[in-house]
Design a protein around this motif. Structure first.
Motif, PDB file in Angstrom:
ATOM      1  N   CYS A   1      38.647  43.183  38.962  1.00 49.93           N
ATOM      2  CA  CYS A   1      37.454  42.595  39.583  1.00 49.93           C
ATOM      3  C   CYS A   1      37.346  42.897  41.076  1.00 49.93           C
ATOM      4  O   CYS A   1      36.371  42.503  41.727  1.00 49.93           O
ATOM      5  N   ASN A   2      38.366  43.592  41.628  1.00 54.04           N
ATOM      6  CA  ASN A   2      38.391  43.985  43.044  1.00 54.04           C
ATOM      7  C   ASN A   2      38.461  42.813  44.017  1.00 54.04           C
ATOM      8  O   ASN A   2      38.292  42.996  45.221  1.00 54.04           O
ATOM      9  N   GLU A   3      38.725  41.615  43.525  1.00 51.10           N
ATOM     10  CA  GLU A   3      38.869  40.480  44.427  1.00 51.10           C
ATOM     11  C   GLU A   3      40.153  40.640  45.235  1.00 51.10           C
ATOM     12  O   GLU A   3      41.131  41.226  44.764  1.00 51.10           O
ATOM     13  N   GLU A   4      40.131  40.117  46.458  1.00 49.80           N
ATOM     14  CA  GLU A   4      41.263  40.278  47.368  1.00 49.80           C
ATOM     15  C   GLU A   4      41.871  38.925  47.718  1.00 49.80           C
ATOM     16  O   GLU A   4      41.171  37.918  47.795  1.00 49.80           O
ATOM     17  N   PHE A   5      43.204  38.924  47.929  1.00 50.66           N
ATOM     18  CA  PHE A   5      43.931  37.688  48.196  1.00 50.66           C
ATOM     19  C   PHE A   5      44.963  37.926  49.289  1.00 50.66           C
ATOM     20  O   PHE A   5      45.491  39.025  49.428  1.00 50.66           O
ATOM     21  N   GLY A   6      45.251  36.892  50.050  1.00 50.00           N
ATOM     22  CA  GLY A   6      46.272  36.970  51.087  1.00 50.00           C
ATOM     23  C   GLY A   6      47.663  37.028  50.491  1.00 50.00           C
ATOM     24  O   GLY A   6      47.881  36.700  49.323  1.00 50.00           O
ATOM     25  N   ILE A   7      48.633  37.435  51.311  1.00 49.21           N
ATOM     26  CA  ILE A   7      50.000  37.622  50.819  1.00 49.21           C
ATOM     27  C   ILE A   7      50.926  36.483  51.256  1.00 49.21           C
ATOM     28  O   ILE A   7      52.146  36.608  51.178  1.00 49.21           O
ATOM     29  N   GLU A   8      50.336  35.357  51.704  1.00 49.13           N
ATOM     30  CA  GLU A   8      51.162  34.252  52.191  1.00 49.13           C
ATOM     31  C   GLU A   8      51.994  33.626  51.080  1.00 49.13           C
ATOM     32  O   GLU A   8      52.996  32.965  51.338  1.00 49.13           O
ATOM     33  N   LYS A   9      51.547  33.818  49.842  1.00 47.02           N
ATOM     34  CA  LYS A   9      52.359  33.365  48.715  1.00 47.02           C
ATOM     35  C   LYS A   9      52.432  34.484  47.684  1.00 47.02           C
ATOM     36  O   LYS A   9      51.583  35.384  47.654  1.00 47.02           O
ATOM     37  N   LEU A  10      53.451  34.404  46.833  1.00 41.01           N
ATOM     38  CA  LEU A  10      53.658  35.452  45.839  1.00 41.01           C
ATOM     39  C   LEU A  10      52.631  35.364  44.723  1.00 41.01           C
ATOM     40  O   LEU A  10      52.448  34.303  44.116  1.00 41.01           O
ATOM     41  N   LEU A  11      51.945  36.478  44.475  1.00 40.26           N
ATOM     42  CA  LEU A  11      51.016  36.577  43.355  1.00 40.26           C
ATOM     43  C   LEU A  11      51.437  37.759  42.484  1.00 40.26           C
ATOM     44  O   LEU A  11      51.909  38.778  42.990  1.00 40.26           O
ATOM     45  N   TYR A  12      51.227  37.616  41.189  1.00 36.50           N
ATOM     46  CA  TYR A  12      51.588  38.678  40.256  1.00 36.50           C
ATOM     47  C   TYR A  12      50.380  39.180  39.475  1.00 36.50           C
ATOM     48  O   TYR A  12      50.302  40.349  39.122  1.00 36.50           O
ATOM     49  N   THR A  13      49.447  38.281  39.214  1.00 38.87           N
ATOM     50  CA  THR A  13      48.202  38.647  38.543  1.00 38.87           C
ATOM     51  C   THR A  13      47.048  37.998  39.291  1.00 38.87           C
ATOM     52  O   THR A  13      47.230  37.039  40.058  1.00 38.87           O
ATOM     53  N   CYS A  14      45.864  38.507  39.075  1.00 39.97           N
ATOM     54  CA  CYS A  14      44.670  38.018  39.756  1.00 39.97           C
ATOM     55  C   CYS A  14      44.361  36.579  39.328  1.00 39.97           C
ATOM     56  O   CYS A  14      44.204  36.308  38.131  1.00 39.97           O
ATOM     57  N   PRO A  15      44.262  35.633  40.275  1.00 36.88           N
ATOM     58  CA  PRO A  15      43.919  34.253  39.924  1.00 36.88           C
ATOM     59  C   PRO A  15      42.541  34.127  39.278  1.00 36.88           C
ATOM     60  O   PRO A  15      42.271  33.152  38.576  1.00 36.88           O
ATOM     61  N   SER A  16      41.681  35.126  39.494  1.00 32.65           N
ATOM     62  CA  SER A  16      40.318  35.059  38.966  1.00 32.65           C
ATOM     63  C   SER A  16      40.206  35.610  37.546  1.00 32.65           C
ATOM     64  O   SER A  16      39.557  35.017  36.690  1.00 32.65           O
ATOM     65  N   CYS A  17      40.852  36.788  37.300  1.00 34.13           N
ATOM     66  CA  CYS A  17      40.659  37.422  35.994  1.00 34.13           C
ATOM     67  C   CYS A  17      41.953  37.717  35.249  1.00 34.13           C
ATOM     68  O   CYS A  17      41.919  38.188  34.107  1.00 34.13           O
TER      69      CYS A  17
END
Length: 501
Positions: free
Chosen positions: A29-45
């Protein structure tokens, strides 16, 4: 070389300073997120993420010549923070301060050209990149150094604490994760999930030795991965599989090293990579693209992924020539000697699809290929490589089998130079060699030993000797001299040696 001994004009660039603006970007979905916390998959999709430097174009302010000079001078530095993968700091983790870098000796593994006889057997010129000479004896250390350096940065910044790192593994990931996590204890602890009975004893011993909590579960790697994903979604843990975009970032160092090893001339080169969870081929393409966009290399090498016919979902995906008709379908894996690549549903497949498209577009032609090989070919070529002076693991055998297949299919021609990725140390997979020598492969592998490649120790115990040495029971002088004489005679006879004149 000490900092003050570098030329004045380069001295300020030897130790890089934090910079850039890194964000997570969703591939779907090309959404962007900050790196202040660990993410592994898109929270949106829910799709996988890649890390993107919003200020990447700042790197183009330096000329290609300046970049090459900086990287080559860094090669002479003894500063630990730039001795490993962070020699390429601006391209890998520019926001990570050097005092947060975790360096255990990873990266800059030997690039060894095959001898003339082996090249003649294989049909082309090639080198092995011996990534089994990383600290945990596999290429996974490149990604772990990146992931754990970033987590170390979050800890020192007060953004996370009491981290529990988890991963699923076919063996190498767990060994690497446990090693790097143990270096940062007590701030980080680790737990690993392994498919019961599907990991070699050598690989199982590594996370146990590093103090990780090791859980074996029924099934194969893909089943372990689903459990780990559930843990990451529902509990406060740090996922260290290749779903972790920081892992992919660190593995890009493989590309940067190859470019530097070949004095930045990547024309006429073909890079062979075994595909398991598809993180490594993703990282290698991404790394070459970054160097290409900055002009550090002026040609993109051909990239060839290799899969066994027992675990070949990526190969099957690209069998369809029409991109619009392709559909990814996971496969049920069968036993494979390339155990680290025995994955039927690679989590990085969306990254592969995206980066293959980008890589081919930037190349102006089809420049990424996938070939399939058999279990028999993997074992035969691994043992052949080791017979001619290499330390190739089964995945290294898979790459050599892939190169011979690529030559037959016209994917590579004899004028090109190949680089084969031997992803781990051969000793990790010595059990498969033993099965080959003993003709003890279970039928499901489909491997029949070739007599010329089998090798077993020979017990030499002269029948006419009443006494022979034993631990704690040495022979008397005359008996021992008789033992040495008779044993050497028997060995000389077996070796068909001629007596000295």
């Amino acid at each position: 070389m000490k900092l003050q001994d570098f030329p004045q004009e380069i001295r300020g660039s030897i130790l890089p300073k934090p910079g850039g603006k890194i964000i997570y970007r969703c591939l779907s979905c090309n959404e962007e997120f900050g790196i202040e916390k660990l993410l592994y998959t898109c929270p949106s999709c829910g799709q996988v993420l890649l890390l993107h430097d919003m200020e990447f174009d700042r790197l183009k302010q330096r000329t290609p010549e300046e970049w090459r000079k900086i990287l080559d001078y860094r090669k002479m530095s003894n500063e630990p923070a730039v001795s490993g993968i962070y020699r390429y700091h601006e391209f890998i983790g520019p926001i990570v301060p050097l005092d947060c870098v975790v360096y255990l000796g990873e990266g800059h593994t030997p690039l060894v050209e095959a001898g003339k006889q082996l090249q003649e057997k294989a049909g082309g010129r090639f080198f092995y990149k011996n990534d089994g000479q990383n600290p945990s004896a596999s290429f996974k250390d490149r990604g772990m150094a990146s992931a754990l350096s970033y987590i170390n940065y979050l800890i020192k910044s007060g953004l996370v604490k009491d981290v529990l790192a988890v991963c699923a593994s076919t063996g190498d990931t767990s060994a690497s994760a446990a090693l790097y996590a143990s270096y940062l204890q007590p701030d980080i602890k680790s737990a690993v999930l392994l498919p019961h009975g599907k990991v070699t004893p050598q690989q199982l011993g590594q996370p146990l030795g590093a103090g990780a909590q090791v859980f074996e579960i029924p099934g194969v790697f893909d089943d372990c991965m689903k459990v780990v994903e559930a843990l990451a979604e529902n509990y406060n843990v740090a996922l260290l599989n290749s779903k972790n975009a920081w892992r992919i970032l660190g593995q890009e160092s493989y590309s940067y090293e190859l470019a530097q090893d070949f004095d930045y001339d990547m024309s006429n080169k073909v890079i062979f990579v075994p595909i398991g969870n598809a993180g490594n081929i993703t990282a290698i393409m991404s790394g070459f693209l970054k160097f290409y966009r900055c002009g550090i290399i002026d040609a993109l090498p051909k990239v060839v992924g290799v899969q066994s016919h027992h675990a070949d979902p990526v190969y099957k995906y690209y069998l369809e020539p029409d991109e619009d008709k392709r559909k990814f379908v996971p496969v049920t894996v069968e036993p494979s000697v390339a155990q680290a690549a025995m994955i039927g549903n690679p989590v990085s497949m969306p990254r592969v699809i995206s980066l293959v498209r980008d890589y081919n577009e930037q190349s102006g032609k089809k420049n990424v290929f996938v070939v399939q090989v058999t279990e028999q070919e993997i074992m035969d070529w691994q043992l052949t490589a080791n017979r001619f002076g290499h330390v190739a693991c089964t995945q290294g055998g898979e790459c050599l089998a892939g190169m011979t297949a690529a030559l037959k299919q016209g994917v590579m021609d004899s004028s090109e130079t190949a680089v084969l990725d031997s992803t781990a140390h051969a000793l990790k997979f010595s059990g498969f060699q033993e099965m080959y020598f003993d003709d003890a492969f279970p039928p499901e592998f489909g491997v029949t030993p070739k007599p010329e490649l089998q090798n077993r120790p020979v017990l030499v115990r002269p029948a006419d000797l009443e006494k022979v040495p034993a631990p704690g029971k040495p022979l008397e002088r005359e008996e021992f001299e008789r033992f040495v004489e008779r044993t050497s005679q028997d060995i000389a006879e077996k070796l068909n040696l001629s007596p000295r004149e």
